[in-house]
Design a protein around this motif. Structure first.
Motif, PDB file in Angstrom:
ATOM      1  N   ASN A 156      59.017  35.474  80.819  1.00 38.23           N
ATOM      2  CA  ASN A 156      57.427  35.276  80.362  1.00 38.23           C
ATOM      3  C   ASN A 156      56.707  36.096  81.100  1.00 38.23           C
ATOM      4  O   ASN A 156      56.659  35.760  82.421  1.00 38.23           O
ATOM      5  CB  ASN A 156      57.035  34.080  80.315  1.00 38.23           C
ATOM      6  CG  ASN A 156      56.079  33.695  79.371  1.00 38.23           C
ATOM      7  OD1 ASN A 156      55.397  32.495  79.132  1.00 38.23           O
ATOM      8  ND2 ASN A 156      55.631  34.471  78.426  1.00 38.23           N
ATOM      9  N   GLN A 163      45.651  37.309  75.953  1.00 38.84           N
ATOM     10  CA  GLN A 163      46.817  37.420  75.255  1.00 38.84           C
ATOM     11  C   GLN A 163      46.967  38.693  74.376  1.00 38.84           C
ATOM     12  O   GLN A 163      46.057  39.737  74.445  1.00 38.84           O
ATOM     13  CB  GLN A 163      47.275  36.386  74.365  1.00 38.84           C
ATOM     14  CG  GLN A 163      46.861  34.670  75.064  1.00 38.84           C
ATOM     15  CD  GLN A 163      47.802  33.937  74.302  1.00 38.84           C
ATOM     16  OE1 GLN A 163      48.747  33.762  74.324  1.00 38.84           O
ATOM     17  NE2 GLN A 163      46.768  33.157  73.375  1.00 38.84           N
ATOM     18  N   MET A 202      45.483  27.295  78.390  1.00 37.94           N
ATOM     19  CA  MET A 202      46.509  27.135  79.533  1.00 37.94           C
ATOM     20  C   MET A 202      47.947  27.997  79.374  1.00 37.94           C
ATOM     21  O   MET A 202      48.196  28.409  78.243  1.00 37.94           O
ATOM     22  CB  MET A 202      46.935  25.567  79.540  1.00 37.94           C
ATOM     23  CG  MET A 202      48.064  25.026  80.438  1.00 37.94           C
ATOM     24  SD  MET A 202      47.826  25.513  82.091  1.00 37.94           S
ATOM     25  CE  MET A 202      49.063  24.855  82.786  1.00 37.94           C
ATOM     26  N   CYS A 203      48.672  28.141  80.230  1.00 37.89           N
ATOM     27  CA  CYS A 203      49.986  28.735  79.996  1.00 37.89           C
ATOM     28  C   CYS A 203      50.755  28.326  81.431  1.00 37.89           C
ATOM     29  O   CYS A 203      50.433  28.585  82.354  1.00 37.89           O
ATOM     30  CB  CYS A 203      49.708  30.311  80.278  1.00 37.89           C
ATOM     31  SG  CYS A 203      51.302  31.241  80.361  1.00 37.89           S
ATOM     32  N   GLY A 204      51.850  27.517  80.794  1.00 41.35           N
ATOM     33  CA  GLY A 204      52.699  26.998  81.997  1.00 41.35           C
ATOM     34  C   GLY A 204      53.268  27.994  82.999  1.00 41.35           C
ATOM     35  O   GLY A 204      53.395  28.003  84.085  1.00 41.35           O
ATOM     36  N   ASN A 205      54.070  29.126  82.386  1.00 42.02           N
ATOM     37  CA  ASN A 205      54.722  30.151  83.087  1.00 42.02           C
ATOM     38  C   ASN A 205      53.687  30.940  83.654  1.00 42.02           C
ATOM     39  O   ASN A 205      53.715  31.296  85.023  1.00 42.02           O
ATOM     40  CB  ASN A 205      55.778  30.717  82.124  1.00 42.02           C
ATOM     41  CG  ASN A 205      56.977  29.991  81.599  1.00 42.02           C
ATOM     42  OD1 ASN A 205      57.390  29.253  82.407  1.00 42.02           O
ATOM     43  ND2 ASN A 205      57.544  30.330  80.593  1.00 42.02           N
ATOM     44  N   VAL A 224      48.027  23.760  75.418  1.00 42.09           N
ATOM     45  CA  VAL A 224      47.583  24.263  74.063  1.00 42.09           C
ATOM     46  C   VAL A 224      48.542  23.678  73.097  1.00 42.09           C
ATOM     47  O   VAL A 224      49.345  22.822  73.365  1.00 42.09           O
ATOM     48  CB  VAL A 224      48.153  26.038  74.318  1.00 42.09           C
ATOM     49  CG1 VAL A 224      47.107  26.470  75.299  1.00 42.09           C
ATOM     50  CG2 VAL A 224      49.377  26.128  74.896  1.00 42.09           C
ATOM     51  N   ASN A 230      51.545  27.181  68.539  1.00 46.09           N
ATOM     52  CA  ASN A 230      52.849  27.675  69.291  1.00 46.09           C
ATOM     53  C   ASN A 230      54.023  26.890  68.265  1.00 46.09           C
ATOM     54  O   ASN A 230      53.700  25.637  68.242  1.00 46.09           O
ATOM     55  CB  ASN A 230      53.171  27.657  70.425  1.00 46.09           C
ATOM     56  CG  ASN A 230      51.698  28.222  71.168  1.00 46.09           C
ATOM     57  OD1 ASN A 230      51.765  29.547  71.422  1.00 46.09           O
ATOM     58  ND2 ASN A 230      50.723  27.517  71.864  1.00 46.09           N
ATOM     59  N   GLU A 286      55.117  32.358  69.862  1.00 48.02           N
ATOM     60  CA  GLU A 286      53.760  31.878  70.471  1.00 48.02           C
ATOM     61  C   GLU A 286      52.648  32.741  69.786  1.00 48.02           C
ATOM     62  O   GLU A 286      52.463  33.732  69.258  1.00 48.02           O
ATOM     63  CB  GLU A 286      53.838  32.706  71.980  1.00 48.02           C
ATOM     64  CG  GLU A 286      54.544  31.803  72.773  1.00 48.02           C
ATOM     65  CD  GLU A 286      54.071  32.212  74.547  1.00 48.02           C
ATOM     66  OE1 GLU A 286      52.834  32.372  74.681  1.00 48.02           O
ATOM     67  OE2 GLU A 286      55.035  32.182  75.182  1.00 48.02           O
ATOM     68  N   ARG A 287      51.640  31.805  69.534  1.00 47.18           N
ATOM     69  CA  ARG A 287      50.080  32.101  69.106  1.00 47.18           C
ATOM     70  C   ARG A 287      49.695  32.954  70.282  1.00 47.18           C
ATOM     71  O   ARG A 287      49.898  32.956  71.124  1.00 47.18           O
ATOM     72  CB  ARG A 287      49.396  30.926  69.020  1.00 47.18           C
ATOM     73  CG  ARG A 287      48.132  30.899  68.747  1.00 47.18           C
ATOM     74  CD  ARG A 287      47.276  29.580  68.836  1.00 47.18           C
ATOM     75  NE  ARG A 287      46.989  29.351  69.993  1.00 47.18           N
ATOM     76  CZ  ARG A 287      46.171  28.131  70.611  1.00 47.18           C
ATOM     77  NH1 ARG A 287      45.262  27.711  69.669  1.00 47.18           N
ATOM     78  NH2 ARG A 287      45.904  27.973  71.795  1.00 47.18           N
ATOM     79  N   GLY A 293      56.109  27.974  79.060  1.00 48.01           N
ATOM     80  CA  GLY A 293      56.339  26.595  79.847  1.00 48.01           C
ATOM     81  C   GLY A 293      55.527  25.751  79.274  1.00 48.01           C
ATOM     82  O   GLY A 293      56.174  24.596  79.150  1.00 48.01           O
ATOM     83  N   THR A 294      54.451  25.731  78.441  1.00 45.50           N
ATOM     84  CA  THR A 294      53.855  24.710  77.727  1.00 45.50           C
ATOM     85  C   THR A 294      54.791  24.067  76.815  1.00 45.50           C
ATOM     86  O   THR A 294      54.908  22.932  76.354  1.00 45.50           O
ATOM     87  CB  THR A 294      52.347  24.915  77.283  1.00 45.50           C
ATOM     88  OG1 THR A 294      52.684  26.194  76.334  1.00 45.50           O
ATOM     89  CG2 THR A 294      51.321  25.088  78.385  1.00 45.50           C
TER      90      THR A 294
HETATM   91  N1  LIG Z   1      53.529  31.213  77.173  1.00 49.62           N
HETATM   92  C1  LIG Z   1      52.705  30.346  77.680  1.00 49.62           C
HETATM   93  C2  LIG Z   1      51.740  29.951  76.663  1.00 49.62           C
HETATM   94  C3  LIG Z   1      50.509  30.799  76.587  1.00 49.62           C
HETATM   95  C4  LIG Z   1      49.593  30.317  75.402  1.00 49.62           C
HETATM   96  C5  LIG Z   1      49.894  30.339  74.143  1.00 49.62           C
HETATM   97  N2  LIG Z   1      50.269  31.637  73.653  1.00 49.62           N
HETATM   98  C6  LIG Z   1      48.994  29.936  73.066  1.00 49.62           C
HETATM   99  O1  LIG Z   1      47.849  30.693  72.764  1.00 49.62           O
HETATM  100  O2  LIG Z   1      48.573  28.541  72.909  1.00 49.62           O
HETATM  101  C7  LIG Z   1      53.307  29.153  78.530  1.00 49.62           C
HETATM  102  O3  LIG Z   1      54.276  29.737  79.489  1.00 49.62           O
HETATM  103  O4  LIG Z   1      52.969  28.135  78.501  1.00 49.62           O
END
Ligand SMILES: N[C@@H](CCC[C@H](N)C(=O)O)C(=O)O
Length: 317
Positions: A16, A85, A93-96, A178, A223, A247-248, A258-259
């Motif tokens: 990611n 994005q 939020m974005c875990g990775n 998210v 997502n 992914e959204r 990650g999320t």
């Molecule tokens: N890749 C991310 C998640 C990013 C947010 C997602 N695309 C959204 O818009 O909800 C992760 O690693 O969590």
């Protein structure tokens, strides 16, 4: 330095991948336009633009731009994180991404513990001794319909969406910072007219995920994760799950989310598909270790790596 050049670093966490901009050092006016231009997988940022002799395997473009502001006067050091994005939207939020933030902050300060301010809350992050891995506290996954959010009328209004049919998939809705929809494809439930008992890799995610991602039941979108239980954790070692995520904001499949990994484990626990609070998730880009305790923060651990440095035009238009 050229006043119109933005210094960037590129990092990835289990594939990611993100551009990182020090927001205190570069005032990018239109962050959405910057992300749309440089994240494009066909025409966006390319390692070869900066280091033609490099033989690295960094992909062109990125899954987003992390705009960061570091505040070293706090202990531990704080980093304010904003993820923009590829479609120009901002994710809470974005875990990775947060794991990448910890590695970026370590590369600047040498510290190994940080507090990361995200729009979903402040999260503690650590990097291991050689900074090859980062761990982030992920908050408590919630199935509450107002928190995901999920919008339904009639008898289902106000009820969590758990293992129910949405646009051809049996999904469970959860917020891990998210909104996520999670569907198990390997017979986690007896589902004669679903896509159970199929090879996860064989599913056309770009075809099955968008109707769920845009379903009316998800007023902010979702997502979409497909998962399969490889090992339910009833023997030795943690449970193991395969994961793919649409992914959204990227509007496509990423190599890791990650999320999403936390969402898959939280849903697997809720549906009784795995035992124990620890699990390994295997998205296409690598392996992530997750804990989802009965109460309190989930955690997400996995590899992080620096890809390259360069400068990009301030105004991409
Ligand atoms: N890749 C991310 C998640 C990013 C947010 C997602 N695309 C959204 O818009 O909800 C992760 O690693 O969590």
């Amino acid at each position: 330095m050229n006043a119109h050049a933005v210094p960037v670093e590129k990092y990835h966490g289990t594939g990611n991948d993100f551009l990182v901009v020090d927001a205190d050092n570069a005032n990018v006016g239109d962050r959405g336009a910057f992300a749309r231009t440089h994240c494009d997988r066909e025409t966006g940022v390319d390692r070869a633009d900066f280091d033609a002799g490099s033989a690295g395997d960094a992909r062109r473009g990125a899954d987003g731009v992390l705009f960061l502001s570091i505040e070293e006067r706090f202990a531990p050091t704080r980093v304010v994180m904003t993820l923009v994005q590829p479609d120009g939207s901002t994710a809470t939020m974005c875990g990775n991404g947060a794991r990448v933030v910890a590695r970026w902050a370590h590369d600047r300060t040498g510290d190994r513990e940080f507090m990361i301010d995200t729009q979903a809350g402040t999260r503690r992050a650590t990097v291991n001794a050689d900074a090859s891995e980062a761990t982030i506290e992920m908050g408590e996954p919630t199935f509450g319909p107002t928190r995901v959010p999920v919008a339904r009328e009639g008898a289902a209004a106000g009820e969590p969406l758990v293992d129910e049919r949405v646009e051809g998939l049996r999904v469970t809705a959860v917020n891990t910072g998210v909104p996520h929809a999670v569907a198990f494809v390997d017979g986690g439930r007896d589902d004669a007219d679903g896509i159970d008992a199929v090879d996860l890799d064989a599913v056309d995610l770009d075809a099955v995920a968008p109707p769920v991602r845009h379903a009316d039941v998800f007023p902010e979108g979702a997502n979409v994760n497909l998962a399969a239980v490889v090992d339910d954790g009833s023997g030795e070692g943690p449970a193991v799950l395969d994961q793919r995520t649409f992914e959204r904001g990227v509007e496509g499949e990423t190599r890791s989310c990650g999320t999403g990994a936390v969402a898959v484990v939280a849903v697997a626990r809720r549906l009784g598909l795995i035992e124990g609070e620890s699990a390994v998730s295997r998205p296409p880009g690598g392996e992530l270790s997750i804990t989802v305790p009965d109460e309190g923060h989930a955690t997400l651990t996995g590899p992080v790596a620096h890809e390259f440095s360069g400068t990009l035009p301030f105004d991409p238009r």
